[in-house]
Design an enzyme around this catalytic site. Structure first.
Site, PDB file in Angstrom:
ATOM      1  CB  ILE A 189      -1.327  -0.046   1.013  1.00  0.00           C
ATOM      2  CG1 ILE A 189      -0.329   0.015   2.580  1.00  0.00           C
ATOM      3  CG2 ILE A 189      -2.086  -1.070   1.148  1.00  0.00           C
ATOM      4  CD1 ILE A 189      -1.119   0.149   3.566  1.00  0.00           C
TER       5      ILE A 189
ATOM      6  CB  SER B 125       3.101  -2.457  12.398  1.00  0.00           C
ATOM      7  OG  SER B 125       2.405  -0.915  12.879  1.00  0.00           O
ATOM      8  NE  ARG B 126      -1.035  -9.718   9.783  1.00  0.00           N
ATOM      9  CZ  ARG B 126      -0.950 -10.281   8.591  1.00  0.00           C
ATOM     10  NH1 ARG B 126      -1.192  -9.655   7.308  1.00  0.00           N
ATOM     11  NH2 ARG B 126      -0.788 -11.717   8.346  1.00  0.00           N
TER      12      ARG B 126
ATOM     13  CD  GLU C  12      -0.570   0.443  13.500  1.00  0.00           C
ATOM     14  OE1 GLU C  12      -1.784   0.900  13.987  1.00  0.00           O
ATOM     15  OE2 GLU C  12       0.001  -0.766  13.776  1.00  0.00           O
TER      16      GLU C  12
END
Lengths: 804, 155
Positions: free
Chosen positions: A510, A552-553, A753
């Site tokens: 993204i 945030s993975r 994040e």
């Protein structure tokens, strides 16, 4: 063949990890060639547009679409009446894509048109006549939570006023709610009464956090097309393609296996594309009815009106400590403005409670929150997910407590900061933890203590420009998040006959650079240059399953998955090479595009040659598949106790400001950050994430304010909603703490994040350092600061609310 | 339905003849009539700079310009910013400096930067920041964009 006999070529060790690797898709983007959703057009495509409510809270008495249907070029006009099988959508299933009988907010969708052009579709919308009966508007959450308040989702009654007995298990959209409470979270560890009794100092304050929104530069949009067999193809900007496939199937009452989602490059995400919104389902309805592809794009104004927001929060925090600087307890009550419907915003307390319970050692913590329905815009997930709001309150109290006991705020923080190996009262287990390093590094690099002292001493001196410095730290998930029953991601890795690799990953890109980081991890394992890899990551018909870009993975989960596949490939290659060249497998390695002797670096064979040979052999099987799931750990119980992530990220940010006491203007001059990211994988990418997050945090702190008055959005445009521009950015000094997480891919943890989280809190502390005046309400606009400096701001107080 | 007007202009070095609606803006003409999608719609109100193009060597927001006003002018879009070493250096610098994330603001940013560097070949940091003030970016925090533009100095 005896390798040693030849003058062997030696390949020197090299690594891609920690390097500055340019983003793989950047050349296309920089030349304007990248095709975003806005740039894709299918032949035969129609254009969809949505009619939104012209009232804030009203009953819909009638809708007349006859004139719109008669307009030449109009193919389909739909209202709720045309879709009798509409199913409720959203996190709490509390609204229909096309509203039925009642509108509850400015954005509410009433009708939709598919036409030959956008202009015709817009003209058709103007021909739709809607009659309303206005209802009282509830735009204040404090009012909405009062007993007897008018209800946003009242339970349906029969024509005679009798209560309708609806089936258990029906959604809120069908059966309503007897109150305006959308969601509640209650969490306790220890005993705050005991904690307070042990305290030498207690502070209590109310903080108020405002509405902001994502402002992705690319507006929302999608294209939907059903093929001749009824299979659905969607071009969608979703961050969660696999889970949303299932949801879309539910809404259309079709088999999820017949839905394919292609994700074109996304013009910004930041959490905004984590939920399914009405426009997406409406676009599907239009395409289904029109039997043609339908494209729907928002205007910028619509993007403001109909996008999710960060959740506004009213928060009363009571905290205490002992004279020696030991924190004793935190008691927290928060009230969240949910807006008219429930999206992920309502679940941000899940993250906030982690910060309240576990940022610093907190022996006793008591946390209660209610998200209440109002007629305001509804809140979604936004980078940081509640953590900005929680950190804003906590880190101001850290300064205030330190001041009360006369302790240096840095020393106070270090005394209460955790180390690796600790488990918090909530049960979060910190396997890698660079918290103290973050604090000391940020303090040292910014010269925090000296400046803080000097600024404080300078307050009373003449001159209208006052300098301030403030610190805040954060804790956030950094190793996936067990939001769903599992947190998995799959990888398919294909080696071709030229030693090129195709990485097919479930993880979406993204703009954050995941495709580049995943490529680095794979190429590092296989000893290949980054140019040897192609990434496929945007088509559910091809890519393996993944639970989406959030929390945030991606680096952690998808990274581990990609490494798993690369390791399989490597072991297969080395086994073949060992056999072919009669060398022990464990003496071989891959480096620089060659199979080498691990000890000497001497070339055994060129990898491409070996692979070409392999392709002509039986059972080469050079396609690897893996799945990575979070490592087994204690899942949270009903009281939210337990671990939520395989690893946690830490960060400290020091903000420096200049406050003009004549005008109230706050200028952010410098941000010094230290982030425990486990390990830096792509230095260029991670710097970009941090800098972008810092400036997003700056906007939250100083300039951005989505003004909602009586349910009406007053500034749905970039002129009046003030994003930070280039001349305003602070100087940035970013340091990385490499705590080498044992489970992280190459030791890395998530960071997406983190950088936005502390800025507002640290800015509040900096303003207090500069002026001695504490700011409890965001954003710190000149007007607010000017008034606060002159003592014209009444002290906020929200009385903690408690239901039975 | 609406009034059309024929115009002729030079687009990226090539003469074009198009018939456009008199109410249409240059952005819509470029994207929807001509099919060049490198110029982006970000706000339609001249606030974000994603639609920046150059007309007779001056950068402007194509959403605020009527398509008919392109008549007789020399228009350059991101797709046409090719025949010039400065533009190549600029694009490369954006890539190398990590100035591109989601990339949606990038074409407009580069069009603006190109104009800026023609006007101020040795633009320093403050000048670059001021020069791209009208271009919004939500991903990068601008720093790497500014670095990328400043680095082109002397290229």
């Amino acid at each position: 063949m005896n390798v040693a006999e030849k003058k062997a070529r030696v390949i020197e060790p090299d690594s891609l990890i920690g390097k500055r690797i340019p983003k793989m898709d950047a050349p296309e983007k920089a030349s304007g060639r990248t095709r975003y959703i806005h740039d894709i057009n299918l032949s035969g495509q129609l254009h969809g547009k949505i009619l939104r409510s012209s009232r804030i809270h009203a009953l819909i008495k009638s809708i007349d679409v006859s004139a719109a249907r008669a307009l030449p070029g109009v193919h389909v006009v739909i209202t709720a009446a045309d879709i009798p099988d509409q199913r409720p959508i959203g996190v709490a299933k509390d609204h229909f894509p096309l509203k039925v009988g009642r509108v509850r907010s400015q954005r509410d969708e009433i009708a939709a048109v598919a036409a030959e052009s956008e202009e015709i579709a817009e003209a058709a919308l103007k021909l739709i006549k809607v009659e309303y009966e206005d209802l009282p508007v509830i735009s204040d959450p404090e009012q909405a939570i009062m007993p007897g308040a008018a209800l946003i989702h009242p339970e349906p009654h029969g024509a005679d006023g009798s209560h309708l007995h609806l089936k258990q298990g029906m959604s809120i959209a069908h059966k309503g709610k007897p109150d305006n409470i959308a969601m509640r979270f209650d969490y306790v560890h220890g005993d705050v009464v005991q904690g307070e009794a042990e305290s030498d100092v207690v502070v209590e304050d109310t903080f108020k956090l405002h509405y902001v929104t994502h402002c992705c530069m690319g507006v929302s949009g999608m294209i939907a097309e059903f093929d001749a067999s009824g299979n659905l193809l969607m071009y969608s900007n979703t961050q969660v393609p696999f889970l949303h496939k299932r949801e879309f199937a539910d809404y259309l009452n079709m088999d999820p296996a017949r839905i394919r989602i292609i994700q074109p490059p996304i013009g910004g995400g930041f959490g905004s594309k984590l939920d399914i919104y009405p426009f997406e389902v409406i676009c599907l309805y239009l395409a289904r009815a029109a039997k043609r592809p339908v494209k729907m794009l928002f205007t910028r104004e619509e993007e403001f009106l109909a996008s999710p927001t960060r959740q506004p929060v009213l928060l009363t925090l009571r905290s205490g400590c002992k004279k020696d600087g030991t924190l004793t307890f935190r008691q927290v009550h928060t009230l969240h403005d949910n807006g008219a419907y429930t999206s992920w915003g309502a679940t941000t307390p899940f993250v906030m409670m982690q910060t309240f319970s576990s940022l610093y050692r907190v022996p006793h913590c008591d946390y209660h929150t209610a998200a209440v329905y109002t007629n305001n815009p509804y809140a979604g997930s936004f980078r940081g997910y509640g953590n900005l709001q929680a950190t804003f309150a906590i880190e101001q109290h850290m300064d205030m407590l330190a001041e009360k006991i006369g302790m240096d705020p840095l020393e106070f923080r270090l005394k209460n900061a955790q180390d690796a190996g600790e488990t918090t009262g909530q049960g979060m287990s910190f396997k890698s933890c660079g918290f103290k390093d973050c604090i000391t590094t940020a303090a040292r690099r910014s010269d925090y203590s000296r400046k803080a002292r000097e600024n404080a001493a300078n307050r009373g001196k003449p001159g209208n420009i006052k300098r301030g410095i403030g610190m805040a730290s954060m804790l956030h998930v950094g190793g996936g998040a067990k939001i769903y029953p599992s947190d998995g991601c799959g990888t398919i890795l294909k080696m071709d006959d030229f030693a090129n690799v195709t990485l097919i990953t479930g993880a979406s890109e993204i703009g954050q650079g995941s495709e580049t980081v995943l490529s680095q991890l794979v190429c590092e394992e296989l000893g290949l240059p980054i140019s040897a890899i192609t990434v496929v990551n945007n088509d559910t018909a091809i890519t393996p399953w993944d639970v989406g870009v959030h929390a945030s993975r991606t680096t952690f989960i998808a990274g581990n998955s990609a490494i798993g596949a690369a390791k399989k490939a490597k072991s297969k290659i080395l086994a073949v090479a060992a056999k072919k060249y009669d060398v022990a497998e464990d003496e071989l390695d891959l480096r620089g595009g060659f199979v080498i002797q691990a000890a000497s670096g001497e070339v055994v064979v060129e990898l491409s040659k070996l692979l070409r040979n392999l392709h002509f052999q039986d059972k080469a099987e050079l396609v690897m598949t893996t799945f990575y799931y979070e490592p087994p750990s204690v899942h949270q119980d009903k009281g939210f106790k337990g671990d939520v992530s395989a690893a946690y990220a830490w960060g400290t940010q020091v903000v420096e400001v200049e406050v003009d006491t004549d005008t109230g203007q706050v200028r952010m001059t410098k941000v010094t950050g230290a982030h425990d990211v486990g390990r830096v994988l792509n230095r260029l990418g991670i710097e970009g994430q941090i800098e972008g997050g810092v400036v997003m945090g700056q906007g939250y702190a100083l300039t951005e304010d989505l003004l909602i008055q009586n349910g009406v959005m007053k500034n749905p445009n970039f002129r009046d909603y003030k994003l930070v521009t280039a001349p305003e950015i602070p100087e940035m000094d970013i340091a990385f703490i490499e705590s080498m997480d044992g489970e992280g891919p190459q030791g890395a943890k998530g960071v997406g994040e983190a950088p936005s989280i502390c800025i507002a809190a640290a800015t509040a502390n900096a303003i207090a350092n500069a002026t001695g005046v504490r700011m409890y309400e965001l954003p710190f606009t000149p007007e607010k600061v000017y008034r606060a400096l002159r003592g014209q701001t009444p002290k906020l107080y929200w009385k903690p609310w408690k239901a039975d | 339905m609406s009034l059309k007007h024929d115009i002729e202009f030079t687009l990226n070095g090539v003469k074009r003849h198009v018939s456009v609606d008199v109410t249409m803006n240059a952005l819509a003409m470029l994207r929807d009539v001509i099919g060049l999608t490198g110029t982006k719609y970000g706000c339609g109100e001249g606030e974000c700079g994603a639609c920046t193009i150059q007309v007779d060597g001056v950068s402007l927001n194509s959403c605020l310009m009527f398509a008919v006003d392109c008549d007789g002018r020399n228009v350059t879009t991101i797709e046409g910013l090719a025949n010039d070493s400065k533009a190549d250096a600029l694009r490369e610098s954006f890539v190398e400096h990590g100035a591109v994330q989601c990339g949606f603001c990038t074409p407009g940013m580069i069009m603006q930067a190109d104009h800026l560097l023609h006007k101020h070949p040795h633009a320093d940091e403050a000048c670059v920041k001021r020069g791209i003030e009208g271009n919004l970016c939500r991903c990068t925090g601008y720093k790497k964009i500014v670095d990328a533009i400043v680095a082109v100095d002397g290229a």
